[in-house]
Write a protein that holds these residues in place. Structure first.
Motif, PDB file in Angstrom:
ATOM      1  N   PRO A 254       0.855  -1.195   0.000  1.00 51.24           N
ATOM      2  CA  PRO A 254       0.000   0.000   0.000  1.00 51.24           C
ATOM      3  C   PRO A 254       0.889   1.242   0.000  1.00 51.24           C
ATOM      4  O   PRO A 254       1.720   1.398   0.885  1.00 51.24           O
ATOM      5  N   THR A 255       0.702   2.090  -1.002  1.00 52.02           N
ATOM      6  CA  THR A 255       1.726   3.117  -1.249  1.00 52.02           C
ATOM      7  C   THR A 255       1.167   4.539  -1.266  1.00 52.02           C
ATOM      8  O   THR A 255       0.086   4.793  -1.783  1.00 52.02           O
ATOM      9  N   GLY A 256       1.964   5.451  -0.700  1.00 54.35           N
ATOM     10  CA  GLY A 256       1.648   6.868  -0.752  1.00 54.35           C
ATOM     11  C   GLY A 256       2.863   7.638  -1.238  1.00 54.35           C
ATOM     12  O   GLY A 256       2.972   8.026  -2.395  1.00 54.35           O
ATOM     13  N   ASN A 257       3.819   7.798  -0.346  1.00 53.45           N
ATOM     14  CA  ASN A 257       5.020   8.556  -0.666  1.00 53.45           C
ATOM     15  C   ASN A 257       6.126   7.680  -1.275  1.00 53.45           C
ATOM     16  O   ASN A 257       7.252   8.127  -1.456  1.00 53.45           O
ATOM     17  N   GLY A 259       7.876   5.286  -0.070  1.00 52.44           N
ATOM     18  CA  GLY A 259       9.028   4.947   0.765  1.00 52.44           C
ATOM     19  C   GLY A 259       9.089   3.459   1.069  1.00 52.44           C
ATOM     20  O   GLY A 259      10.115   2.806   0.892  1.00 52.44           O
ATOM     21  N   ASP A 260       7.956   2.928   1.521  1.00 50.39           N
ATOM     22  CA  ASP A 260       7.914   1.537   1.947  1.00 50.39           C
ATOM     23  C   ASP A 260       8.261   0.605   0.783  1.00 50.39           C
ATOM     24  O   ASP A 260       9.043  -0.333   0.925  1.00 50.39           O
ATOM     25  N   ILE A 261       7.700   0.870  -0.371  1.00 50.87           N
ATOM     26  CA  ILE A 261       7.930   0.004  -1.523  1.00 50.87           C
ATOM     27  C   ILE A 261       9.360   0.181  -2.053  1.00 50.87           C
ATOM     28  O   ILE A 261       9.991  -0.771  -2.508  1.00 50.87           O
ATOM     29  N   SER A 413       0.933  -5.287   5.627  1.00 52.45           N
ATOM     30  CA  SER A 413      -0.209  -4.808   6.386  1.00 52.45           C
ATOM     31  C   SER A 413       0.295  -3.654   7.240  1.00 52.45           C
ATOM     32  O   SER A 413       1.119  -3.834   8.118  1.00 52.45           O
ATOM     33  N   THR A 414      -0.178  -2.431   6.911  1.00 52.59           N
ATOM     34  CA  THR A 414       0.550  -1.251   7.372  1.00 52.59           C
ATOM     35  C   THR A 414      -0.031  -0.554   8.601  1.00 52.59           C
ATOM     36  O   THR A 414       0.633   0.285   9.190  1.00 52.59           O
ATOM     37  N   ALA A 415      -1.278  -0.843   8.969  1.00 52.56           N
ATOM     38  CA  ALA A 415      -1.840  -0.177  10.155  1.00 52.56           C
ATOM     39  C   ALA A 415      -2.843  -1.085  10.845  1.00 52.56           C
ATOM     40  O   ALA A 415      -3.435  -1.979  10.233  1.00 52.56           O
TER      41      ALA A 415
HETATM   42  C1  LIG Z   1       2.508   5.900   5.361  1.00 54.68           C
HETATM   43  C2  LIG Z   1       1.540   4.821   5.157  1.00 54.68           C
HETATM   44  C3  LIG Z   1       1.409   4.176   3.920  1.00 54.68           C
HETATM   45  C4  LIG Z   1       2.209   4.598   2.709  1.00 54.68           C
HETATM   46  O1  LIG Z   1       3.592   4.379   2.861  1.00 54.68           O
HETATM   47  P1  LIG Z   1       4.638   5.189   1.928  1.00 54.68           P
HETATM   48  O2  LIG Z   1       5.965   4.808   2.438  1.00 54.68           O
HETATM   49  O3  LIG Z   1       4.319   6.643   2.157  1.00 54.68           O
HETATM   50  O4  LIG Z   1       4.375   4.774   0.544  1.00 54.68           O
HETATM   51  C5  LIG Z   1       0.528   3.113   3.814  1.00 54.68           C
HETATM   52  N1  LIG Z   1      -0.210   2.728   4.862  1.00 54.68           N
HETATM   53  C6  LIG Z   1      -0.135   3.332   6.070  1.00 54.68           C
HETATM   54  C7  LIG Z   1      -1.000   2.865   7.172  1.00 54.68           C
HETATM   55  C8  LIG Z   1       0.743   4.390   6.258  1.00 54.68           C
HETATM   56  O5  LIG Z   1       0.822   4.981   7.453  1.00 54.68           O
END
Ligand SMILES: *Cc1c(COP(=O)(O)O)cnc(C)c1O
Length: 489
Positions: A254-257, A259-261, A413-415
């Motif tokens: 799951p991607t936004g900025n 960074g994680d990917i 699974s990010t949150a």
């Molecule tokens: C920050 C965040 C993302 C996105 O991660 P990026 O590294 O910004 O791509 C996805 N899920 C959750 C819950 C986040 O806090």
């Protein structure tokens, strides 16, 4: 020696310096000047802390050692596990949210203050002030890491209407002598660009013993610890007999900025057998379009979704991938970024797109699809997930169905679902009643799961931060904060 240089062409610096600066003076992002020889097989030995030590020693020499890493994480994650792995149907869920603020960013932000402390001493700085723009989760994770840390201060800016109630309260109730939290009238992109502006303008004015740095993933100190869990997950899949050493694994992120990917891509560059990295977006699917067409176009409506931490149209870390994808040609990257700023879009060539697509795949979910995925996982698997992770699951499932790529798939699974109770309850067909704490209790009763204690305890905490400003005020606000903290600027 391991050195870093700016994606826009600036000179090389060592890892502690790159860490302390956060953003390079030419507004580029620091990237490894050359990739170290890395024995990825040996790096899989031992527990995740030993893995992180080997990765950080290779990527950020002089910033960390194993003893310090173990101390940093001690008592912070449930059962001491950074990234427990669960089988969910025919994919794997890597749960990265069992840390202090219930989101994956805890993995890197638990470590970052320790990396900074050491780097600060080595550089002879008196104090480092951390500026952070947050789409919801970075802010609290950074506050948790830096509050009351000697020789540091931290200011966090979040979009006033762009975070969940739980996320807002996590930040607004933050205690500590050295913290500042401020809401901004605008969206995350407004916060991020204004904070970058403050950064560049004020860094130039500060005396050398005063450092300004960032806790956003533009800082290499955020990215490098995140490489760890790709290794830890791979080692665990081997241990469980799900793969043999050397087999490739796909990851849905799951991607936004970005960074994680990107940390996953860096794991691949270090030798880990990573197959496809699936860039999973919500309705702000600027990255999906980019990976499909080669055109990055931010000129589109910014949508507020149930996965607010992915509500981003200017995805900072893509710049690092572009640098890699165009053969480390800083001039070309500068051209893309200038066009993005001036015209709102840029386009990469067909060759470069093909190269990127060897490692990346991209897809997105609408709000309806996200909610359906939460409901489906609960109904069919009794697996409860948050809206960000649901985007990863849905895109991962669709990729497996449509591509015929049967390699093992791990979804990041990010949150915690309890961070977004209103959205999760609505997805499960429950009507919203009362505030998000009522929602947390309702979700707990419905699923038999327990909310993380730190989230439930928010209800009793006092709101300490009420500042709300326009984005144009951020630079002055930061300057005033620095002066109040004793930095002449
Ligand atoms: C920050 C965040 C993302 C996105 O991660 P990026 O590294 O910004 O791509 C996805 N899920 C959750 C819950 C986040 O806090």
């Amino acid at each position: 020696m391991m050195e870093y240089r700016s994606t826009r062409g600036g000179g090389a610096v060592d890892a502690p310096r790159a860490l302390m600066e956060g953003l390079a003076a030419d507004r580029g992002l620091y990237v490894p000047a050359a990739w170290p020889e890395f024995d990825w097989r040996s790096a899989l030995q031992g527990d995740e802390y030993a893995m992180e030590a080997r990765i950080l020693e290779a990527m950020m020499p002089g910033c960390a050692d194993e003893e310090m890493i173990r101390r940093a994480y001690a008592g912070k994650f449930t059962d001491g596990q950074l990234c427990p792995l669960k089988a969910v149907g025919d994919v794997w869920a890597m749960e990265l949210y069992h840390g202090p603020t219930s989101a994956f960013k805890d993995v890197a932000l638990t470590m970052l203050p320790h990396l900074m402390s050491r780097a600060r001493q080595g550089q002879g700085s008196r104090r480092v002030s951390i500026l952070t723009a947050t789409s919801g989760d970075t802010g609290k994770a950074a506050l948790e890491g830096f509050h009351d840390v000697e020789g540091t201060g931290i200011a966090v800016f979040y979009p006033e209407k762009g975070v969940s109630q739980v996320q807002r309260l996590q930040m607004a109730t933050q205690e500590g002598r050295n913290v500042r939290v401020c809401a901004v009238r605008g969206n995350f992109d407004d916060c991020q660009s204004a904070v970058k502006e403050a950064f560049v303008r004020l860094s130039a004015q500060l005396p050398p013993e005063e450092a300004l740095s960032s806790a956003n993933s533009i800082n290499i100190g955020r990215l490098m610890p995140q490489i760890t869990y790709y290794f830890a997950c791979y080692a665990e899949l081997c241990r469980r007999g799900a793969i043999r050493l050397g087999e490739t694994v796909n990851f849905s992120v799951p991607t936004g900025n970005f960074g994680d990917i990107l940390a996953g891509y860096y794991a691949k560059k270090l030798g880990l057998p990573v197959g496809r990295l699936l860039c999973a977006s919500n309705e702000n699917h600027v990255l999906t379009d980019f990976f499909r067409t080669g055109v990055y176009d931010k000129r589109r409506p910014f949508r507020l979704t149930t996965s607010p931490s992915m509500d981003i149209l200017v995805s900072s870390n893509l710049e690092r991938l572009l640098f890699d994808g165009c053969g480390e040609d800083a001039g070309q990257v500068r051209g893309f970024m200038e066009r993005l700023e001036r015209e709102g879009s840029f386009c990469i060539g067909g060759d470069m797109l093909r190269r990127l697509r060897e490692s990346f795949e991209a897809d997105y979910c609408t709000e309806e699809e996200t909610a359906e995925e939460i409901a489906r996982l609960w109904r069919e698997r009794r697996y409860l997930c948050d809206p960000h992770s649901a985007v990863g699951f849905a895109c991962g499932r669709r990729y497996r169905e449509q591509s015929g790529d049967g390699r093992p798939m791990v979804v990041l699974s990010t949150a915690s679902p309890f961070k977004f109770p209103a959205a999760v309850l609505a997805a499960l067909g429950e009507r919203e009643e009362g505030d998000e704490f009522a929602g947390m209790a309702r979700l707990a009763a419905l699923t038999g799961q327990t909310p993380p204690p730190a989230l439930a305890a928010l209800r009793e905490k006092r709101v300490l931060h009420r500042d709300v400003i326009d984005r144009e005020e951020i630079v002055d606000y930061v300057a005033r904060w620095l002066r109040e903290e004793g930095a002449p600027c």
